[in-house]
Design a protein around this motif. Sequence first.
Motif: not given
Length: 268
Positions: A112, A117, A205
């Motif tokens: 990520d 997130r 995510v």
Amino acid sequence: MKLLKTLLPFAFATLAASAAAAETMKMSVTTSFANSGLAEVLLPEIEKDTGITVELLVVGTGQALELGANGDVDAVLVHSRAAEEKWLAAGNGTHRREIMYNDFVVIGPASDPAGARSAEKAADAFADIANAQAAFVSRGDDSGTHKAELKLWSAAGIEPSGDWYKAVGQGMGAALNTAAGLDAYILSDRATWLSFENKAGLELVFEGDPALFNQYAYLPVNAEKYPSVNAAAAEKLEAWLTSDKAKGLIDGYQIAGQQLFHFNAVAE
């Protein structure tokens, strides 16, 4: 020989009756309906219960609606309300019936790099991706998913462009394959993501924003505009899609213990 001569007319009569009983209709549907595997569950039951063989034309929402607007199919099953209402206003269909829903999810590299997130809203996750200029794959095909993606970019106040933004002009499965190959972010419907096998280093995510709600609707094509449309079969199919049998199959369809679609049709 006499017995054979007696049986042959009966056999031909039986085959003729079966052929007469069989009915075919065409329906244009989104790639997510087909890619998720739900179509493989529903179609045999539809044929068994109604005698209708439903031939699917699997395309993005934009193309699915265009097929209906040209009178090339008897009904449409898609997921982009604004486009559906515009299509109906043009006289292409008779009405819109909501059938089921799921949601969109943001998929991205397990690492990520954009920090999606930690976003509070889906539009914030998109802004984080753009600010990081992290690789993002867009379907770019005027599908319901593509329309939802563009709406999120607009909510984020961003017009995506540059080397990091890659529009592939393909269906959901192919776009996910590209994202897996590039280790890129992508917006997907949950059903296709769960059924997608080539996840590589990608993970879910971001999820849960009401803005990611994804409604599927059934739209019969207007037989007054296109006399060749099989309106009777389309009506029978709608009745089946809003039945308790359909509810059980749609709500019961799972992959890895997760429900892919939620029935929300109510028969009139």
